[in-house]
Design a protein around this motif. Structure first.
Motif, short mmCIF file in Angstrom:
data_model
loop_
_atom_site.label_atom_id
_atom_site.label_comp_id
_atom_site.label_asym_id
_atom_site.label_seq_id
_atom_site.Cartn_x
_atom_site.Cartn_y
_atom_site.Cartn_z
N LYS A 46 -6.50 2.27 2.11
CA LYS A 46 -6.46 1.39 0.93
C LYS A 46 -5.48 1.92 -0.11
O LYS A 46 -4.71 1.16 -0.70
CB LYS A 46 -7.86 1.26 0.33
CG LYS A 46 -7.91 0.36 -0.88
CD LYS A 46 -9.30 0.27 -1.46
CE LYS A 46 -9.25 -0.62 -2.70
NZ LYS A 46 -10.47 -0.59 -3.46
N ARG A 47 -5.48 3.20 -0.34
CA ARG A 47 -4.62 3.80 -1.36
C ARG A 47 -3.15 3.68 -0.99
O ARG A 47 -2.31 3.35 -1.82
CB ARG A 47 -5.00 5.24 -1.61
CG ARG A 47 -6.32 5.32 -2.34
CD ARG A 47 -6.78 6.72 -2.56
NE ARG A 47 -8.08 6.68 -3.21
CZ ARG A 47 -8.57 7.67 -3.91
NH1 ARG A 47 -7.88 8.78 -4.06
NH2 ARG A 47 -9.76 7.56 -4.46
N VAL A 48 -2.83 3.95 0.26
CA VAL A 48 -1.44 3.85 0.69
C VAL A 48 -1.01 2.39 0.76
O VAL A 48 0.08 2.03 0.30
CB VAL A 48 -1.24 4.55 2.06
CG1 VAL A 48 0.18 4.35 2.57
CG2 VAL A 48 -1.56 6.04 1.95
N GLU A 50 -1.89 -0.12 -0.97
CA GLU A 50 -1.63 -0.69 -2.29
C GLU A 50 -0.20 -0.44 -2.77
O GLU A 50 0.38 -1.27 -3.46
CB GLU A 50 -2.62 -0.15 -3.32
CG GLU A 50 -3.96 -0.82 -3.27
CD GLU A 50 -3.89 -2.33 -3.47
OE1 GLU A 50 -3.22 -2.79 -4.43
OE2 GLU A 50 -4.50 -3.05 -2.66
N VAL A 51 0.37 0.69 -2.40
CA VAL A 51 1.75 0.98 -2.81
C VAL A 51 2.70 -0.04 -2.20
O VAL A 51 3.60 -0.54 -2.88
CB VAL A 51 2.16 2.41 -2.38
CG1 VAL A 51 3.64 2.66 -2.64
CG2 VAL A 51 1.31 3.45 -3.11
N TYR A 52 2.48 -0.39 -0.95
CA TYR A 52 3.38 -1.32 -0.25
C TYR A 52 3.01 -2.79 -0.45
O TYR A 52 3.88 -3.65 -0.41
CB TYR A 52 3.40 -1.02 1.25
CG TYR A 52 4.00 0.31 1.59
CD1 TYR A 52 5.27 0.65 1.15
CD2 TYR A 52 3.30 1.23 2.35
CE1 TYR A 52 5.83 1.87 1.47
CE2 TYR A 52 3.86 2.45 2.68
CZ TYR A 52 5.11 2.77 2.23
OH TYR A 52 5.67 3.97 2.55
N HIS A 53 1.74 -3.05 -0.60
CA HIS A 53 1.26 -4.43 -0.67
C HIS A 53 1.94 -5.22 -1.78
O HIS A 53 2.24 -6.40 -1.61
CB HIS A 53 -0.26 -4.44 -0.85
CG HIS A 53 -0.86 -5.79 -1.01
ND1 HIS A 53 -0.84 -6.71 0.01
CD2 HIS A 53 -1.47 -6.38 -2.05
CE1 HIS A 53 -1.42 -7.81 -0.40
NE2 HIS A 53 -1.82 -7.65 -1.63
N GLN A 54 2.21 -4.59 -2.88
CA GLN A 54 2.82 -5.30 -4.01
C GLN A 54 4.29 -4.93 -4.18
O GLN A 54 4.84 -5.07 -5.26
CB GLN A 54 2.04 -5.01 -5.28
CG GLN A 54 0.66 -5.57 -5.24
CD GLN A 54 0.06 -5.67 -6.62
OE1 GLN A 54 0.74 -5.56 -7.62
NE2 GLN A 54 -1.23 -5.90 -6.66
N PHE A 55 4.91 -4.51 -3.11
CA PHE A 55 6.30 -4.06 -3.21
C PHE A 55 7.22 -5.16 -3.73
O PHE A 55 8.09 -4.90 -4.56
CB PHE A 55 6.79 -3.55 -1.84
CG PHE A 55 8.00 -2.68 -1.95
CD1 PHE A 55 7.91 -1.40 -2.46
CD2 PHE A 55 9.24 -3.14 -1.55
CE1 PHE A 55 9.04 -0.59 -2.57
CE2 PHE A 55 10.36 -2.35 -1.65
CZ PHE A 55 10.26 -1.07 -2.15
N VAL A 89 -0.44 14.26 -5.43
CA VAL A 89 -0.24 12.85 -5.74
C VAL A 89 1.25 12.52 -5.71
O VAL A 89 1.67 11.50 -5.14
CB VAL A 89 -0.87 12.49 -7.10
CG1 VAL A 89 -0.69 11.01 -7.42
CG2 VAL A 89 -2.35 12.87 -7.14
N ILE A 90 2.04 13.39 -6.31
CA ILE A 90 3.49 13.19 -6.29
C ILE A 90 4.02 13.24 -4.86
O ILE A 90 4.84 12.41 -4.47
CB ILE A 90 4.19 14.22 -7.20
CG1 ILE A 90 3.86 13.91 -8.67
CG2 ILE A 90 5.70 14.24 -6.95
CD1 ILE A 90 4.31 14.98 -9.65
N GLN A 91 3.54 14.19 -4.07
CA GLN A 91 3.99 14.30 -2.68
C GLN A 91 3.66 13.02 -1.90
O GLN A 91 4.47 12.55 -1.10
CB GLN A 91 3.36 15.51 -1.99
CG GLN A 91 3.89 15.75 -0.59
CD GLN A 91 5.39 16.01 -0.59
OE1 GLN A 91 5.88 16.89 -1.27
NE2 GLN A 91 6.12 15.25 0.20
N ALA A 92 2.50 12.44 -2.12
CA ALA A 92 2.12 11.21 -1.43
C ALA A 92 3.08 10.07 -1.79
O ALA A 92 3.48 9.29 -0.91
CB ALA A 92 0.68 10.83 -1.77
#
Length: 145
Positions: A46-48, A50-55, A89-92
């Motif tokens: 879910k966390r990852v 979300e970064v792409y879902h709204q790209f 968090v930054i690395q992710a």
């Protein structure tokens, strides 16, 4: 956004699940992202995702610096409260950014000089987005006002 940039964004959106799973694999293996390994698969996905879902939203001309600030300050504060190291968090986010370009490269999407030229717009937008996301995540993490 130029048509190639739109097509690249659509490529990313069509491959959100693939990108998410690849990022999850890298995060789980990365020595600098240990706390993420404590999350169950569904939470990490879910966390990852979300970064792409709204790209598309993040890359649009309508998205402002303040939009990114609002979302990523909250994210930084949440991760700090959850016990993540800021570096994790930054690395992710860096891993997520890297996988976008690995996907674009693997799809041989940029066949001509014109394609490459037009893609520079998306590259610049993407870099700016992730730079802002990283910065505002750190601001939120540090609870600076």
């Amino acid at each position: 956004m130029r048509s190639l940039s739109i097509n690249l964004v659509r490529l990313i959106e069509r491959n959100t699940d693939k990108l998410t799973r690849r990022v999850m694999e890298d995060i789980k293996k990365h020595p600098g992202a240990g706390t993420y390994r404590n999350l169950d698969e569904a939470q990490l996905y879910k966390r990852v995702f979300e970064v792409y879902h709204q790209f598309n939203h993040w890359m649009s001309d309508e998205t402002t610096k303040e939009d990114i600030e609002r979302v990523y300050r909250i994210l930084g504060k949440q991760r700090q409260e959850e016990g993540f190291a800021l570096s994790e968090v930054i690395q992710a986010l860096i891993i997520a950014r890297r996988h976008i370009w690995l996907l674009v490269d693997s799809e041989s999407f940029l066949d001509t000089a014109l394609d490459l030229h037009n893609a520079i717009d998306l590259v610049n937008r993407s870099i700016l987005f992730f730079d802002r996301a990283i910065y505002f995540t750190a601001v939120g993490y540090e609870k600076m006002d």
